[in-house]
Motif scaffolding. Sequence first.
Motif, PDB file in Angstrom:
ATOM      1  N   VAL A 138       0.830  -1.203   0.000  1.00  0.00           N
ATOM      2  CA  VAL A 138       0.000   0.000   0.000  1.00  0.00           C
ATOM      3  C   VAL A 138       0.866   1.254   0.000  1.00  0.00           C
ATOM      4  O   VAL A 138       0.650   2.187  -0.775  1.00  0.00           O
ATOM      5  CB  VAL A 138      -0.963  -0.003   1.207  1.00  0.00           C
ATOM      6  N   SER A 139       1.869   1.279   0.882  1.00  0.00           N
ATOM      7  CA  SER A 139       2.738   2.457   0.961  1.00  0.00           C
ATOM      8  C   SER A 139       4.005   2.105   1.726  1.00  0.00           C
ATOM      9  O   SER A 139       4.036   1.159   2.513  1.00  0.00           O
ATOM     10  CB  SER A 139       2.025   3.620   1.658  1.00  0.00           C
ATOM     11  N   TYR A 140       5.064   2.904   1.462  1.00  0.00           N
ATOM     12  CA  TYR A 140       6.269   2.822   2.281  1.00  0.00           C
ATOM     13  C   TYR A 140       7.048   4.108   2.078  1.00  0.00           C
ATOM     14  O   TYR A 140       6.933   4.779   1.050  1.00  0.00           O
ATOM     15  CB  TYR A 140       7.127   1.608   1.906  1.00  0.00           C
ATOM     16  N   GLY A 141       7.821   4.492   3.090  1.00  0.00           N
ATOM     17  CA  GLY A 141       8.619   5.696   2.956  1.00  0.00           C
ATOM     18  C   GLY A 141       9.038   6.260   4.288  1.00  0.00           C
ATOM     19  O   GLY A 141       8.704   5.737   5.356  1.00  0.00           O
ATOM     20  N   VAL A 142       9.796   7.356   4.226  1.00  0.00           N
ATOM     21  CA  VAL A 142      10.199   8.131   5.390  1.00  0.00           C
ATOM     22  C   VAL A 142       9.435   9.447   5.328  1.00  0.00           C
ATOM     23  O   VAL A 142       9.592  10.210   4.377  1.00  0.00           O
ATOM     24  CB  VAL A 142      11.716   8.384   5.415  1.00  0.00           C
ATOM     25  N   ASP A 143       8.599   9.696   6.328  1.00  0.00           N
ATOM     26  CA  ASP A 143       7.736  10.877   6.330  1.00  0.00           C
ATOM     27  C   ASP A 143       8.480  12.066   6.935  1.00  0.00           C
ATOM     28  O   ASP A 143       8.859  12.045   8.112  1.00  0.00           O
ATOM     29  CB  ASP A 143       6.462  10.585   7.129  1.00  0.00           C
ATOM     30  N   ILE A 144       8.660  13.092   6.132  1.00  0.00           N
ATOM     31  CA  ILE A 144       9.402  14.260   6.572  1.00  0.00           C
ATOM     32  C   ILE A 144       8.632  15.095   7.598  1.00  0.00           C
ATOM     33  O   ILE A 144       9.197  15.880   8.345  1.00  0.00           O
ATOM     34  CB  ILE A 144       9.797  15.113   5.347  1.00  0.00           C
ATOM     35  N   GLU A 145       7.297  14.917   7.626  1.00  0.00           N
ATOM     36  CA  GLU A 145       6.464  15.649   8.582  1.00  0.00           C
ATOM     37  C   GLU A 145       6.468  14.989   9.956  1.00  0.00           C
ATOM     38  O   GLU A 145       6.668  15.636  10.979  1.00  0.00           O
ATOM     39  CB  GLU A 145       5.035  15.762   8.054  1.00  0.00           C
ATOM     40  N   THR A 146       6.224  13.677   9.977  1.00  0.00           N
ATOM     41  CA  THR A 146       6.137  12.953  11.251  1.00  0.00           C
ATOM     42  C   THR A 146       7.481  12.404  11.716  1.00  0.00           C
ATOM     43  O   THR A 146       7.603  11.949  12.855  1.00  0.00           O
ATOM     44  CB  THR A 146       5.152  11.779  11.138  1.00  0.00           C
ATOM     45  N   LEU A 147       8.477  12.416  10.824  1.00  0.00           N
ATOM     46  CA  LEU A 147       9.797  11.847  11.112  1.00  0.00           C
ATOM     47  C   LEU A 147       9.681  10.376  11.500  1.00  0.00           C
ATOM     48  O   LEU A 147      10.259   9.903  12.485  1.00  0.00           O
ATOM     49  CB  LEU A 147      10.523  12.645  12.208  1.00  0.00           C
ATOM     50  N   GLU A 148       8.915   9.656  10.687  1.00  0.00           N
ATOM     51  CA  GLU A 148       8.714   8.228  10.894  1.00  0.00           C
ATOM     52  C   GLU A 148       9.023   7.453   9.617  1.00  0.00           C
ATOM     53  O   GLU A 148       8.749   7.926   8.516  1.00  0.00           O
ATOM     54  CB  GLU A 148       7.268   7.924  11.282  1.00  0.00           C
ATOM     55  N   ILE A 149       9.573   6.264   9.828  1.00  0.00           N
ATOM     56  CA  ILE A 149       9.627   5.256   8.765  1.00  0.00           C
ATOM     57  C   ILE A 149       8.344   4.441   8.886  1.00  0.00           C
ATOM     58  O   ILE A 149       7.953   4.053   9.990  1.00  0.00           O
ATOM     59  CB  ILE A 149      10.824   4.317   8.945  1.00  0.00           C
ATOM     60  N   SER A 150       7.691   4.169   7.772  1.00  0.00           N
ATOM     61  CA  SER A 150       6.486   3.340   7.839  1.00  0.00           C
ATOM     62  C   SER A 150       6.328   2.536   6.558  1.00  0.00           C
ATOM     63  O   SER A 150       6.857   2.912   5.501  1.00  0.00           O
ATOM     64  CB  SER A 150       5.232   4.190   8.066  1.00  0.00           C
ATOM     65  N   CYS A 151       5.617   1.435   6.680  1.00  0.00           N
ATOM     66  CA  CYS A 151       5.211   0.656   5.515  1.00  0.00           C
ATOM     67  C   CYS A 151       3.878  -0.005   5.840  1.00  0.00           C
ATOM     68  O   CYS A 151       3.572  -0.304   6.997  1.00  0.00           O
ATOM     69  CB  CYS A 151       6.262  -0.377   5.125  1.00  0.00           C
ATOM     70  N   GLU A 152       3.088  -0.185   4.812  1.00  0.00           N
ATOM     71  CA  GLU A 152       1.753  -0.740   4.997  1.00  0.00           C
ATOM     72  C   GLU A 152       1.444  -1.689   3.854  1.00  0.00           C
ATOM     73  O   GLU A 152       1.768  -1.408   2.693  1.00  0.00           O
ATOM     74  CB  GLU A 152       0.716   0.377   5.055  1.00  0.00           C
ATOM     75  N   GLY A 153       0.822  -2.812   4.178  1.00  0.00           N
ATOM     76  CA  GLY A 153       0.467  -3.794   3.168  1.00  0.00           C
ATOM     77  C   GLY A 153      -0.811  -4.510   3.520  1.00  0.00           C
ATOM     78  O   GLY A 153      -1.274  -4.480   4.669  1.00  0.00           O
ATOM     79  N   ILE A 154      -1.391  -5.152   2.512  1.00  0.00           N
ATOM     80  CA  ILE A 154      -2.595  -5.962   2.682  1.00  0.00           C
ATOM     81  C   ILE A 154      -2.302  -7.356   2.149  1.00  0.00           C
ATOM     82  O   ILE A 154      -1.779  -7.510   1.038  1.00  0.00           O
ATOM     83  CB  ILE A 154      -3.798  -5.354   1.939  1.00  0.00           C
ATOM     84  N   VAL A 155      -2.621  -8.359   2.950  1.00  0.00           N
ATOM     85  CA  VAL A 155      -2.406  -9.753   2.569  1.00  0.00           C
ATOM     86  C   VAL A 155      -3.742 -10.480   2.672  1.00  0.00           C
ATOM     87  O   VAL A 155      -4.420 -10.388   3.704  1.00  0.00           O
ATOM     88  CB  VAL A 155      -1.367 -10.437   3.475  1.00  0.00           C
ATOM     89  N   ARG A 156      -4.114 -11.172   1.609  1.00  0.00           N
ATOM     90  CA  ARG A 156      -5.407 -11.864   1.589  1.00  0.00           C
ATOM     91  C   ARG A 156      -5.202 -13.372   1.613  1.00  0.00           C
ATOM     92  O   ARG A 156      -4.346 -13.910   0.913  1.00  0.00           O
ATOM     93  CB  ARG A 156      -6.203 -11.471   0.346  1.00  0.00           C
ATOM     94  N   GLN A 157      -6.025 -14.042   2.423  1.00  0.00           N
ATOM     95  CA  GLN A 157      -6.097 -15.504   2.465  1.00  0.00           C
ATOM     96  C   GLN A 157      -7.507 -15.880   2.056  1.00  0.00           C
ATOM     97  O   GLN A 157      -8.465 -15.510   2.747  1.00  0.00           O
ATOM     98  CB  GLN A 157      -5.784 -16.016   3.871  1.00  0.00           C
ATOM     99  N   ALA A 158      -7.644 -16.623   0.947  1.00  0.00           N
ATOM    100  CA  ALA A 158      -8.993 -16.843   0.430  1.00  0.00           C
ATOM    101  C   ALA A 158      -9.127 -18.200  -0.248  1.00  0.00           C
ATOM    102  O   ALA A 158      -8.161 -18.774  -0.747  1.00  0.00           O
ATOM    103  CB  ALA A 158      -9.360 -15.740  -0.558  1.00  0.00           C
ATOM    104  N   SER A 159     -10.364 -18.689  -0.258  1.00  0.00           N
ATOM    105  CA  SER A 159     -10.720 -19.931  -0.934  1.00  0.00           C
ATOM    106  C   SER A 159     -12.157 -19.814  -1.434  1.00  0.00           C
ATOM    107  O   SER A 159     -13.000 -19.176  -0.792  1.00  0.00           O
ATOM    108  CB  SER A 159     -10.601 -21.116   0.035  1.00  0.00           C
TER     109      SER A 159
END
Length: 324
Positions: A138-159
């Motif tokens: 979904v996203s990843y990066g170093v935020d210059i405003e919050t001074l945070e490293i972050s990453c976000e993802g979605i993983v689906r398990q389905a049948s």
Amino acid sequence: MDMELLKRSADLRSLADIRLVTLEDGPGRGQRILVARNAAGVAFEVAVDRGFDISSLSFKGTNIGWHSPTQMAFPTHDPGSEDGWGFLRNFDGFLVTCGLDHYSKPSELDVSHYNHPHLKTRKMPLHGRIATEKGRLVSYGVDIETLEISCEGIVRQASVFGETLELQRKITLAIFGSELAIQDTVTNRGFRPTDHAVMYHTNFGYPFLDDTLTIGGLPDEISSEINSSPPRPGDEYGEKVDVVDNRLTPHQVPVLLRNLRCGIEIAMSYGQAALPKLAIWRAYQSGVFALGVEPRTDLRPANGALLQPSEGRSYGLTFKFSSV
């Protein structure tokens, strides 16, 4: 925005970074990895295509997480292979998420609630399937405003005629901070009630795991027994699992892991209301040598959950690093 900081570091790479790479060699060839580090000496890697799990973790150059003989195999082996024990062909990394509908040993589970005319039971593999599913970044990066490293993802398990479960995960770390936070939400994206269970298989390895490591915050009987048997590899060692139910035998949060030889302490916190059980997994066999600290939900049919359509559950873990 810290203008004084920007005067000294135009794009923050002198302090922190997170990069998306693709492995080009070895058993893990072809999978995407996020590689991150901060100014406090915390470094981690996220296996985007293996459940968005944290595959590697270190602090001030010292390895914290566990690396297994499987070497991040990719594509992953079918967890249902080898009579449901195929998970062991994939098992590797600091954080391995188990679920999202089952964890623990292979077992037959009633799936009649999915309303298929012929499929009434299904064999669940060891520790479920989510750790082998590819993520959507979904996203990843170093935020210059919050001074945070972050990453976000979605993983689906389905049948088809089974579960449709989504794990949305966000991992954050302040540029100057020493606390790594994981925030998860698991949601039933299907239209039938769905089994749900999750276990956070958090694994510590050498050199943080050695015979000077101690663990605190657990009930006295378990802490004493674990600390009286220092972690040392043995050819004949199998595994030992101790389980604490916080509702029956409360324990302190955070759980403290300390290694004076490495000069590192880790405080591990998690939401006990959402994750009422905790297991300590000792696998000190030579060539394996791992210690697992594993917050978990209940399992059905005893106390486990059926998520209703569109229903979600949220979980959080934090790891705070310090020098001792």
